[in-house]
Design a protein around this motif. Sequence first.
Motif, PDB file in Angstrom:
ATOM      1  N   LEU A 104      48.587  48.406  59.189  1.00 35.93           N
ATOM      2  CA  LEU A 104      48.744  46.983  58.947  1.00 35.93           C
ATOM      3  C   LEU A 104      48.041  46.549  57.655  1.00 35.93           C
ATOM      4  CD1 LEU A 104      49.906  44.342  60.030  1.00 35.93           C
ATOM      5  CD2 LEU A 104      47.766  43.988  61.280  1.00 35.93           C
ATOM      6  N   SER A 105      46.997  47.253  57.283  1.00 38.14           N
ATOM      7  CA  SER A 105      46.272  46.899  56.066  1.00 38.14           C
ATOM      8  C   SER A 105      47.114  47.086  54.820  1.00 38.14           C
ATOM      9  CB  SER A 105      44.981  47.720  55.957  1.00 38.14           C
ATOM     10  OG  SER A 105      44.083  47.348  56.979  1.00 38.14           O
ATOM     11  N   CYS A 106      48.118  47.943  54.917  1.00 44.08           N
ATOM     12  CA  CYS A 106      49.014  48.124  53.776  1.00 44.08           C
ATOM     13  C   CYS A 106      49.874  46.883  53.587  1.00 44.08           C
ATOM     14  CB  CYS A 106      49.893  49.352  53.981  1.00 44.08           C
ATOM     15  SG  CYS A 106      50.806  49.849  52.511  1.00 44.08           S
ATOM     16  N   VAL A 107      50.094  46.154  54.680  1.00 46.06           N
ATOM     17  CA  VAL A 107      50.903  44.942  54.630  1.00 46.06           C
ATOM     18  C   VAL A 107      50.044  43.734  54.258  1.00 46.06           C
ATOM     19  CG1 VAL A 107      52.379  43.405  55.967  1.00 46.06           C
ATOM     20  CG2 VAL A 107      52.508  45.884  56.319  1.00 46.06           C
ATOM     21  N   THR A 108      48.906  43.626  54.910  1.00 43.34           N
ATOM     22  CA  THR A 108      48.068  42.446  54.723  1.00 43.34           C
ATOM     23  C   THR A 108      47.097  42.572  53.554  1.00 43.34           C
ATOM     24  OG1 THR A 108      46.347  43.264  56.211  1.00 43.34           O
ATOM     25  CG2 THR A 108      48.164  42.021  57.201  1.00 43.34           C
ATOM     26  N   MET A 109      46.869  43.808  53.102  1.00 44.58           N
ATOM     27  CA  MET A 109      45.881  44.095  52.052  1.00 44.58           C
ATOM     28  C   MET A 109      44.480  43.694  52.501  1.00 44.58           C
ATOM     29  SD  MET A 109      47.969  43.234  48.524  1.00 44.58           S
ATOM     30  CE  MET A 109      48.807  41.739  49.035  1.00 44.58           C
ATOM     31  N   ARG A 110      44.283  43.636  53.810  1.00 47.87           N
ATOM     32  CA  ARG A 110      42.976  43.332  54.398  1.00 47.87           C
ATOM     33  C   ARG A 110      42.750  44.223  55.616  1.00 47.87           C
ATOM     34  NH1 ARG A 110      44.929  37.918  53.610  1.00 47.87           N
ATOM     35  NH2 ARG A 110      43.775  36.819  51.965  1.00 47.87           N
ATOM     36  N   PRO A 111      41.505  44.502  55.929  1.00 44.40           N
ATOM     37  CA  PRO A 111      40.355  44.284  55.056  1.00 44.40           C
ATOM     38  C   PRO A 111      40.358  45.282  53.901  1.00 44.40           C
ATOM     39  CG  PRO A 111      39.690  45.522  56.966  1.00 44.40           C
ATOM     40  CD  PRO A 111      41.135  45.168  57.179  1.00 44.40           C
ATOM     41  N   VAL A 112      39.771  44.881  52.825  1.00 45.86           N
ATOM     42  CA  VAL A 112      39.714  45.742  51.654  1.00 45.86           C
ATOM     43  C   VAL A 112      39.042  47.062  52.005  1.00 45.86           C
ATOM     44  CG1 VAL A 112      38.698  45.999  49.375  1.00 45.86           C
ATOM     45  CG2 VAL A 112      39.766  43.836  50.027  1.00 45.86           C
ATOM     46  N   THR A 113      38.061  46.981  52.872  1.00 46.99           N
ATOM     47  CA  THR A 113      37.300  48.175  53.253  1.00 46.99           C
ATOM     48  C   THR A 113      38.120  49.174  54.048  1.00 46.99           C
ATOM     49  OG1 THR A 113      36.493  46.936  55.163  1.00 46.99           O
ATOM     50  CG2 THR A 113      35.062  47.010  53.207  1.00 46.99           C
ATOM     51  N   ALA A 114      39.320  48.790  54.472  1.00 50.37           N
ATOM     52  CA  ALA A 114      40.177  49.725  55.208  1.00 50.37           C
ATOM     53  C   ALA A 114      40.708  50.832  54.314  1.00 50.37           C
ATOM     54  CB  ALA A 114      41.334  48.976  55.844  1.00 50.37           C
ATOM     55  N   PHE A 115      40.732  50.594  53.035  1.00 54.01           N
ATOM     56  CA  PHE A 115      41.237  51.609  52.116  1.00 54.01           C
ATOM     57  C   PHE A 115      40.138  52.632  51.848  1.00 54.01           C
ATOM     58  CE2 PHE A 115      45.436  50.235  50.682  1.00 54.01           C
ATOM     59  CZ  PHE A 115      45.501  49.011  51.320  1.00 54.01           C
ATOM     60  N   GLY A 116      40.483  53.896  52.055  1.00 50.97           N
ATOM     61  CA  GLY A 116      39.464  54.931  52.033  1.00 50.97           C
ATOM     62  C   GLY A 116      39.174  55.536  50.677  1.00 50.97           C
ATOM     63  N   ALA A 117      40.064  55.370  49.727  1.00 54.18           N
ATOM     64  CA  ALA A 117      39.876  55.988  48.420  1.00 54.18           C
ATOM     65  C   ALA A 117      40.032  54.946  47.331  1.00 54.18           C
ATOM     66  CB  ALA A 117      40.890  57.105  48.218  1.00 54.18           C
ATOM     67  N   TRP A 118      39.156  55.001  46.345  1.00 55.97           N
ATOM     68  CA  TRP A 118      39.144  54.016  45.262  1.00 55.97           C
ATOM     69  C   TRP A 118      38.917  54.692  43.916  1.00 55.97           C
ATOM     70  CZ3 TRP A 118      39.972  48.823  46.077  1.00 55.97           C
ATOM     71  CH2 TRP A 118      39.949  48.390  47.407  1.00 55.97           C
ATOM     72  N   GLY A 119      39.467  54.068  42.898  1.00 51.07           N
ATOM     73  CA  GLY A 119      39.165  54.489  41.543  1.00 51.07           C
ATOM     74  C   GLY A 119      37.948  53.749  41.020  1.00 51.07           C
ATOM     75  N   GLN A 120      37.609  54.008  39.778  1.00 51.72           N
ATOM     76  CA  GLN A 120      36.412  53.407  39.194  1.00 51.72           C
ATOM     77  C   GLN A 120      36.698  52.031  38.598  1.00 51.72           C
ATOM     78  OE1 GLN A 120      38.350  55.461  37.633  1.00 51.72           O
ATOM     79  NE2 GLN A 120      38.625  54.495  35.626  1.00 51.72           N
ATOM     80  N   GLY A 121      37.966  51.691  38.456  1.00 53.83           N
ATOM     81  CA  GLY A 121      38.342  50.384  37.948  1.00 53.83           C
ATOM     82  C   GLY A 121      38.641  50.378  36.462  1.00 53.83           C
ATOM     83  N   THR A 122      39.470  49.423  36.071  1.00 50.48           N
ATOM     84  CA  THR A 122      39.777  49.198  34.667  1.00 50.48           C
ATOM     85  C   THR A 122      39.755  47.691  34.421  1.00 50.48           C
ATOM     86  OG1 THR A 122      41.334  49.702  32.872  1.00 50.48           O
ATOM     87  CG2 THR A 122      42.301  49.197  35.021  1.00 50.48           C
ATOM     88  N   GLN A 123      39.115  47.282  33.356  1.00 48.89           N
ATOM     89  CA  GLN A 123      38.900  45.861  33.106  1.00 48.89           C
ATOM     90  C   GLN A 123      40.104  45.227  32.432  1.00 48.89           C
ATOM     91  OE1 GLN A 123      36.222  43.845  33.938  1.00 48.89           O
ATOM     92  NE2 GLN A 123      37.389  42.128  33.109  1.00 48.89           N
ATOM     93  N   VAL A 124      40.501  44.082  32.959  1.00 47.71           N
ATOM     94  CA  VAL A 124      41.560  43.267  32.356  1.00 47.71           C
ATOM     95  C   VAL A 124      40.951  41.919  32.006  1.00 47.71           C
ATOM     96  CG1 VAL A 124      43.741  42.080  32.754  1.00 47.71           C
ATOM     97  CG2 VAL A 124      43.427  44.426  33.573  1.00 47.71           C
ATOM     98  N   THR A 125      41.078  41.529  30.748  1.00 49.40           N
ATOM     99  CA  THR A 125      40.553  40.246  30.295  1.00 49.40           C
ATOM    100  C   THR A 125      41.672  39.466  29.618  1.00 49.40           C
ATOM    101  OG1 THR A 125      38.362  41.214  29.942  1.00 49.40           O
ATOM    102  CG2 THR A 125      38.820  39.103  28.884  1.00 49.40           C
ATOM    103  N   VAL A 126      41.905  38.270  30.112  1.00 49.71           N
ATOM    104  CA  VAL A 126      42.973  37.421  29.582  1.00 49.71           C
ATOM    105  C   VAL A 126      42.334  36.169  28.993  1.00 49.71           C
ATOM    106  CG1 VAL A 126      45.149  36.262  30.062  1.00 49.71           C
ATOM    107  CG2 VAL A 126      44.504  38.295  31.369  1.00 49.71           C
ATOM    108  N   SER A 127      42.558  35.950  27.729  1.00 55.17           N
ATOM    109  CA  SER A 127      41.986  34.784  27.059  1.00 55.17           C
ATOM    110  C   SER A 127      43.036  33.692  26.910  1.00 55.17           C
ATOM    111  CB  SER A 127      41.440  35.179  25.692  1.00 55.17           C
ATOM    112  OG  SER A 127      42.473  35.738  24.897  1.00 55.17           O
ATOM    113  N   SER A 128      42.553  32.464  26.919  1.00 55.00           N
ATOM    114  CA  SER A 128      43.478  31.333  26.828  1.00 55.00           C
ATOM    115  C   SER A 128      43.758  30.958  25.378  1.00 55.00           C
ATOM    116  CB  SER A 128      42.881  30.133  27.563  1.00 55.00           C
ATOM    117  OG  SER A 128      41.611  29.805  27.012  1.00 55.00           O
TER     118      SER A 128
END
Length: 128
Positions: A104-128
């Motif tokens: 169900l977490s694949c549908v609701t995207m919650r809780p975030v902690t249900a996902f067992g594997a994560w990457g290190q992240g990539t930063q996205v910055t949008v300026s106005s």
Amino acid sequence: QAQLVESGGGSVQAGGSLRLSCAPSSYDYKTTCMGWFRQAPGKEREGVATRASHGTTTRYADSVKGRFTISQDNAKNTLYLQMNSLKPEDTAMYYCAAEPRAPLSCVTMRPVTAFGAWGQGTQVTVSS
């Protein structure tokens, strides 16, 4: 242990586009739910988009519907997030995630902690 590695982040002006990529070392994207999440400074991590195993269904946060597209290249075993019409409020660290413990977490995207594997992240910055 499988690793998820994101790339493609950067700085763009509002209205611009970016495509994020997530490449695993051993995950088979066809057989597991994959997703994109983001976390802005001072805010909780939130779901952006998920793609069910075998690409059967995709889900999007209301805030990105019509602007973001999640997809995968099975031959390259790579997950993508195409982000168009970017807004300053899209500024965040974006994470790739896999293997939710509950389907169900694949549908609701919650809780975030249900996902067992994560990457290190990539930063996205949008300026106005």
